[in-house]
Motif scaffolding. Structure first.
Motif, short mmCIF file in Angstrom:
data_model
loop_
_atom_site.label_atom_id
_atom_site.label_comp_id
_atom_site.label_asym_id
_atom_site.label_seq_id
_atom_site.Cartn_x
_atom_site.Cartn_y
_atom_site.Cartn_z
N ASP A 186 0.83 -1.21 0.00
CA ASP A 186 0.00 0.00 0.00
C ASP A 186 0.86 1.26 0.00
O ASP A 186 0.56 2.24 -0.70
CB ASP A 186 -0.93 0.00 1.21
N LEU A 187 1.94 1.24 0.79
CA LEU A 187 2.85 2.39 0.81
C LEU A 187 3.53 2.56 -0.54
O LEU A 187 3.71 3.68 -1.03
CB LEU A 187 3.90 2.20 1.91
N ALA A 188 3.91 1.44 -1.15
CA ALA A 188 4.56 1.50 -2.46
C ALA A 188 3.63 2.09 -3.52
O ALA A 188 4.08 2.78 -4.44
CB ALA A 188 5.02 0.11 -2.89
N GLY A 218 9.59 5.51 -8.22
CA GLY A 218 11.04 5.49 -8.24
C GLY A 218 11.63 4.52 -7.25
O GLY A 218 11.11 3.43 -7.00
N GLU A 219 12.76 4.93 -6.67
CA GLU A 219 13.52 4.05 -5.79
C GLU A 219 12.75 3.67 -4.54
O GLU A 219 12.80 2.50 -4.10
CB GLU A 219 14.84 4.74 -5.40
N GLU A 220 12.03 4.60 -3.94
CA GLU A 220 11.28 4.29 -2.73
C GLU A 220 10.24 3.21 -3.00
O GLU A 220 10.03 2.32 -2.16
CB GLU A 220 10.61 5.55 -2.18
N LYS A 221 9.58 3.27 -4.14
CA LYS A 221 8.59 2.26 -4.51
C LYS A 221 9.25 0.88 -4.60
O LYS A 221 8.71 -0.11 -4.09
CB LYS A 221 7.94 2.63 -5.83
N GLN A 222 10.41 0.83 -5.25
CA GLN A 222 11.10 -0.45 -5.41
C GLN A 222 11.53 -1.02 -4.06
O GLN A 222 11.44 -2.23 -3.83
CB GLN A 222 12.31 -0.26 -6.32
N ILE A 223 12.00 -0.17 -3.16
CA ILE A 223 12.43 -0.63 -1.84
C ILE A 223 11.25 -1.21 -1.06
O ILE A 223 11.35 -2.27 -0.44
CB ILE A 223 13.09 0.52 -1.06
N LEU A 224 10.12 -0.52 -1.09
CA LEU A 224 8.94 -0.99 -0.36
C LEU A 224 8.42 -2.31 -0.93
O LEU A 224 8.02 -3.20 -0.18
CB LEU A 224 7.85 0.08 -0.40
#
Length: 366
Positions: A32-34, A39-45
């Motif tokens: 849900d957070l992703a 970008g990078e934050e989406k991939q990390i989540l």
């Protein structure tokens, strides 16, 4: 680590099923957070969600035929999921950071060492993501939170101190409104000057563009440019190499070549973002000081008098202090209850001292 028995006990089945439900809920939180990032934050989540999926597979394997119908995660994880779907803010990341720190896997022989290590690393990953959000909030948000706290404590203290002298409720009301306006204007002006001064100091530390015109005329043997980069933190070898690259580029290009380097320019830019703008900090400080300072005035605005007004004002301010303290605790990664109680104690202590001084002064006057 001892192997789990072939036939798990009822207590193990219950515990494993709860772990399974929690892992599924945590994976859903990260997805849900992703969905609210890119970008990078989406991939990390999404990578965190995949890791929780591996943990889910472990408990499914242990449970086997005992997996049963899907259960709900614990109340904290479900609330976290609700917040992630509705907001997806740094507050949710701060809560997720605390949730990862409470993992029971290290003390559970049925969890693998790798799973326990994953949870420790997940806490640091989420802390890093939350730190990005904290940096984006820190300038204006700092002015907002501390402005509200100052308004709550200072105006409660002022009202209780004046009220304790025995003056009429109308005088207390006028005093509270005057304290609200004076404090809000003072906070706004102070924040503006403070933030503007910080930004001007940072701007003065950035490389000047005028020095680029000197590059074509530098002595290539002496290479004074290396001193520029050494003064900004590079080693002698790094500075010499970078100066050589810049001068070589200058010789092959007709346009100007920036004397600064990306890694040196990023620091001040990030600091500017963290500090915020002077006007934004001033407006936030004014509004939040006023929103905090109005709370102890409310009982008098609605006609309450005497001890009743004092008690109502103290209760309202206490609730507000608990709220702001908990928010600061969440954002800083500290226990929110402890920060909330600390905030309450400090606020009430200041108000109590002022009330006592006002009472003594009123007794002497009368």
């Amino acid at each position: 680590m001892p192997a789990s028995p072939a036939r798990p006990t009822p207590a193990q089945i219950r515990r494993w099923r709860q772990y399974l439900a929690d892992e599924r809920a945590e994976a859903a939180v990260y997805r849900d957070l992703a969905g609210r990032r890119d970008g990078e934050e989406k991939q990390i989540l999404l990578a965190l969600a995949d890791a929780e999926g591996r943990h889910e597979a472990h408990w499914l394997e242990l449970l086997g035929e005992h997996a049963g119908k899907p259960r709900k995660g614990d109340i904290r994880t479900r609330m976290l999921g609700l917040l992630a779907r509705r907001f997806g803010s740094v507050f949710v990341l701060a809560l997720a950071q605390r949730a990862e720190s409470r993992s029971p896997y290290e003390a559970d022989d049925d969890a693998t060492d790798a799973m326990a290590a994953d949870e420790r690393i997940h806490e640091e990953v989420v802390r890093g993501l939350a730190t990005r959000g904290r940096q984006r909030l820190s300038g204006t948000f700092r002015a907002a939170v501390f402005g509200a706290n100052d308004g709550l404590v200072s105006n409660l203290s002022l009202i209780l101190g004046i009220g304790a002298t025995g003056v009429s409720s109308s005088i207390v009301l006028v005093t509270g409104i005057a304290g609200l306006l004076a404090g809000a204007l003072s906070m706004g002006a102070g924040e503006y000057v403070s933030v503007r001064s910080q930004r001007e100091l940072l701007e003065a530390s950035q490389p000047g563009t005028e020095t680029e015109t000197a590059l074509p005329h530098l002595d290539l043997e002496a290479n004074e440019l290396t001193l520029v980069y050494r003064a900004r933190g590079m080693s002698a070898e790094e500075a010499e190499e970078h100066a050589r690259v810049v001068l070589a580029a200058q010789q092959t290009q007709t346009g100007s070549v920036p004397i600064s380097v990306p890694e040196l320019a990023e620091g001040p830019a990030d600091e500017h973002e963290a500090i915020g703008t002077g006007m934004g900090a001033a407006i936030s400080s004014f509004c939040f000081f006023a929103s905090g300072a109005i709370i102890p005035v409310l009982p008098y605005l609605f006609g309450l008098q005497g001890l009743v007004a004092v008690i109502v004002a103290a209760v309202l301010v206490g609730l507000a202090l608990l709220g702001t303290g908990a928010i600061v605790g969440l954002l800083s990664g500290a226990p929110p209850l402890r920060r909330a109680l600390r905030q309450l104690f400090i606020g009430y202590a200041a108000a109590a001292v002022t009330y006592a001084l006002g009472y003594l002064f009123g007794t002497q006057v009368h």
